[in-house]
Design a protein around this motif. Sequence first.
Motif, PDB file in Angstrom:
ATOM      1  N   LEU A  48      10.998   0.864 -10.887  1.00  0.00           N
ATOM      2  CA  LEU A  48      10.211   0.717  -9.657  1.00  0.00           C
ATOM      3  C   LEU A  48      10.604  -0.549  -8.891  1.00  0.00           C
ATOM      4  O   LEU A  48      10.640  -0.555  -7.650  1.00  0.00           O
ATOM      5  CB  LEU A  48       8.724   0.709 -10.004  1.00  0.00           C
ATOM      6  CG  LEU A  48       8.175   2.002 -10.622  1.00  0.00           C
ATOM      7  CD1 LEU A  48       6.710   1.820 -11.008  1.00  0.00           C
ATOM      8  CD2 LEU A  48       8.334   3.170  -9.667  1.00  0.00           C
ATOM      9  N   LEU A  49      10.881  -1.626  -9.617  1.00  0.00           N
ATOM     10  CA  LEU A  49      11.279  -2.870  -8.945  1.00  0.00           C
ATOM     11  C   LEU A  49      12.620  -2.714  -8.243  1.00  0.00           C
ATOM     12  O   LEU A  49      12.806  -3.197  -7.115  1.00  0.00           O
ATOM     13  CB  LEU A  49      11.334  -4.013  -9.960  1.00  0.00           C
ATOM     14  CG  LEU A  49       9.991  -4.543 -10.458  1.00  0.00           C
ATOM     15  CD1 LEU A  49      10.199  -5.619 -11.510  1.00  0.00           C
ATOM     16  CD2 LEU A  49       9.178  -5.101  -9.296  1.00  0.00           C
TER      17      LEU A  49
ATOM     18  N   ASN B  24       0.829  -1.208   0.000  1.00  0.00           N
ATOM     19  CA  ASN B  24       0.000   0.000   0.000  1.00  0.00           C
ATOM     20  C   ASN B  24       0.864   1.259   0.000  1.00  0.00           C
ATOM     21  O   ASN B  24       0.553   2.245  -0.672  1.00  0.00           O
ATOM     22  CB  ASN B  24      -0.935  -0.003   1.202  1.00  0.00           C
ATOM     23  CG  ASN B  24      -2.084  -0.976   1.044  1.00  0.00           C
ATOM     24  OD1 ASN B  24      -2.526  -1.227  -0.074  1.00  0.00           O
ATOM     25  ND2 ASN B  24      -2.572  -1.514   2.146  1.00  0.00           N
ATOM     26  N   LEU B  25       1.947   1.237   0.774  1.00  0.00           N
ATOM     27  CA  LEU B  25       2.858   2.388   0.796  1.00  0.00           C
ATOM     28  C   LEU B  25       3.472   2.613  -0.577  1.00  0.00           C
ATOM     29  O   LEU B  25       3.590   3.758  -1.051  1.00  0.00           O
ATOM     30  CB  LEU B  25       3.947   2.168   1.844  1.00  0.00           C
ATOM     31  CG  LEU B  25       3.504   2.237   3.306  1.00  0.00           C
ATOM     32  CD1 LEU B  25       4.665   1.887   4.229  1.00  0.00           C
ATOM     33  CD2 LEU B  25       2.973   3.631   3.641  1.00  0.00           C
ATOM     34  N   ASN B  26       3.865   1.530  -1.248  1.00  0.00           N
ATOM     35  CA  ASN B  26       4.460   1.666  -2.588  1.00  0.00           C
ATOM     36  C   ASN B  26       3.437   2.191  -3.601  1.00  0.00           C
ATOM     37  O   ASN B  26       3.765   3.023  -4.460  1.00  0.00           O
ATOM     38  CB  ASN B  26       5.018   0.326  -3.054  1.00  0.00           C
ATOM     39  CG  ASN B  26       6.361   0.009  -2.432  1.00  0.00           C
ATOM     40  OD1 ASN B  26       7.104   0.912  -2.046  1.00  0.00           O
ATOM     41  ND2 ASN B  26       6.674  -1.265  -2.311  1.00  0.00           N
TER      42      ASN B  26
ATOM     43  N   LEU C 160      13.394  -3.203  -4.425  1.00  0.00           N
ATOM     44  CA  LEU C 160      14.252  -4.322  -4.053  1.00  0.00           C
ATOM     45  C   LEU C 160      15.350  -3.903  -3.078  1.00  0.00           C
ATOM     46  O   LEU C 160      15.700  -4.673  -2.166  1.00  0.00           O
ATOM     47  CB  LEU C 160      14.870  -4.926  -5.314  1.00  0.00           C
ATOM     48  CG  LEU C 160      15.737  -6.168  -5.122  1.00  0.00           C
ATOM     49  CD1 LEU C 160      14.905  -7.304  -4.537  1.00  0.00           C
ATOM     50  CD2 LEU C 160      16.367  -6.600  -6.448  1.00  0.00           C
ATOM     51  N   LEU C 161      15.872  -2.694  -3.242  1.00  0.00           N
ATOM     52  CA  LEU C 161      16.978  -2.254  -2.385  1.00  0.00           C
ATOM     53  C   LEU C 161      16.575  -2.202  -0.906  1.00  0.00           C
ATOM     54  O   LEU C 161      17.260  -2.785  -0.055  1.00  0.00           O
ATOM     55  CB  LEU C 161      17.497  -0.903  -2.869  1.00  0.00           C
ATOM     56  CG  LEU C 161      18.225  -0.929  -4.218  1.00  0.00           C
ATOM     57  CD1 LEU C 161      18.654   0.479  -4.627  1.00  0.00           C
ATOM     58  CD2 LEU C 161      19.440  -1.854  -4.156  1.00  0.00           C
ATOM     59  N   PRO C 162      15.477  -1.551  -0.521  1.00  0.00           N
ATOM     60  CA  PRO C 162      15.093  -1.594   0.899  1.00  0.00           C
ATOM     61  C   PRO C 162      14.678  -2.986   1.366  1.00  0.00           C
ATOM     62  O   PRO C 162      14.850  -3.322   2.542  1.00  0.00           O
ATOM     63  CB  PRO C 162      13.919  -0.599   0.986  1.00  0.00           C
ATOM     64  CG  PRO C 162      13.419  -0.469  -0.398  1.00  0.00           C
ATOM     65  CD  PRO C 162      14.591  -0.662  -1.302  1.00  0.00           C
ATOM     66  N   ALA C 163      14.140  -3.811   0.429  1.00  0.00           N
ATOM     67  CA  ALA C 163      13.779  -5.179   0.820  1.00  0.00           C
ATOM     68  C   ALA C 163      15.022  -5.980   1.200  1.00  0.00           C
ATOM     69  O   ALA C 163      15.043  -6.703   2.205  1.00  0.00           O
ATOM     70  CB  ALA C 163      13.033  -5.871  -0.313  1.00  0.00           C
ATOM     71  N   LEU C 164      16.090  -5.859   0.401  1.00  0.00           N
ATOM     72  CA  LEU C 164      17.337  -6.559   0.722  1.00  0.00           C
ATOM     73  C   LEU C 164      17.952  -6.030   2.007  1.00  0.00           C
ATOM     74  O   LEU C 164      18.488  -6.795   2.820  1.00  0.00           O
ATOM     75  CB  LEU C 164      18.324  -6.411  -0.446  1.00  0.00           C
ATOM     76  CG  LEU C 164      17.950  -7.147  -1.739  1.00  0.00           C
ATOM     77  CD1 LEU C 164      18.971  -6.852  -2.831  1.00  0.00           C
ATOM     78  CD2 LEU C 164      17.845  -8.642  -1.494  1.00  0.00           C
ATOM     79  N   ALA C 165      17.866  -4.712   2.202  1.00  0.00           N
ATOM     80  CA  ALA C 165      18.400  -4.135   3.440  1.00  0.00           C
ATOM     81  C   ALA C 165      17.640  -4.659   4.656  1.00  0.00           C
ATOM     82  O   ALA C 165      18.231  -5.007   5.687  1.00  0.00           O
ATOM     83  CB  ALA C 165      18.337  -2.615   3.376  1.00  0.00           C
TER      84      ALA C 165
END
Length: 219
Positions: A171-172, A141-143, A176-181
Motif C-alpha cells: 500500500l505504501l 480519505n481517497l486512499n 508513494l508512486l503518485p506522490a513522487l509523480a
Amino acid sequence: SDPGWLGKSLRFGDQYRTLIGVMPPHFTPMGGSILYPQEFWVPEDDPQVGPADKDPEDLDSGTLLIGRLAPGVSMKQAQAMLDVLVRRHEEGYRKLWWHPFSLHLHPLREVFASAEVRKTIPGFVGVMIFVLLIACANVANLNLARIEARQHELAIRGALGAGRFQLLRQLLIESLLPALAGAGAGLVLTCWSLGLMEWLLPASLPRLRAIEIDWQVLA
C-alpha cells in the motif's frame, strides 16, 4: 568565476585597482537601481577619487550607510549617538545645503520589506500550510476509501501467506508512486514559474533575480 583574480590589479579606465571581490550578476546595492547597473565600486575615501570626480548634485540625494550594531547597543542608543554627531557637524553642513542635515537609523530588513509586508508573511505561510493539510486530508480519505473497497483482495492475499508488513509495504509503494509523480510535476512547474515571475514582476523589485529554489526547504 576564477578565484585567482582576487588580490590582483585590473585596469579601470586609466587607473589600476586591486580586485577584492566579484558580485553575482543580479546584485543591486542598497540605494542602487537595477535599471542603471554599476560595473564596479570603490571605497568612498579612495584617494584616487578626488573631489572633482564627485558631482555635487549627487550629494543632495543623501547617502546610504550600512553598519552593524555593537553587542548590547540598541537602536535607540545608536540613534542618540547619531543625533549627537549631527549636532556636532550641522554648522559645517549648513554652509553646503539649505535643507537640514540629519541621520536616521533603520533596520536593514526594512530595505527589502516594510513592516506592513512582514506582518502579512506569517498569514500567507499559515494559509499555505492550511491548504496543504486540506489536500493531504483529501488524498488520505481517497486512499482509505480505496483500501475499504479492496478488503476482499487484501483478505485473499493474507490467506495466501502475505503478512501485515508485506500488505503495508504494498500500500505504501502504491501511494508513494503518485506522490513522487506529483512532486516532480510541481517541481517542474515551480522552475518554470521562476522565469515567468521575473518577466511579470517589475524589474525594480529588490532581489527579484536572486529568487531561487531552496533545496533544503524543498527536502
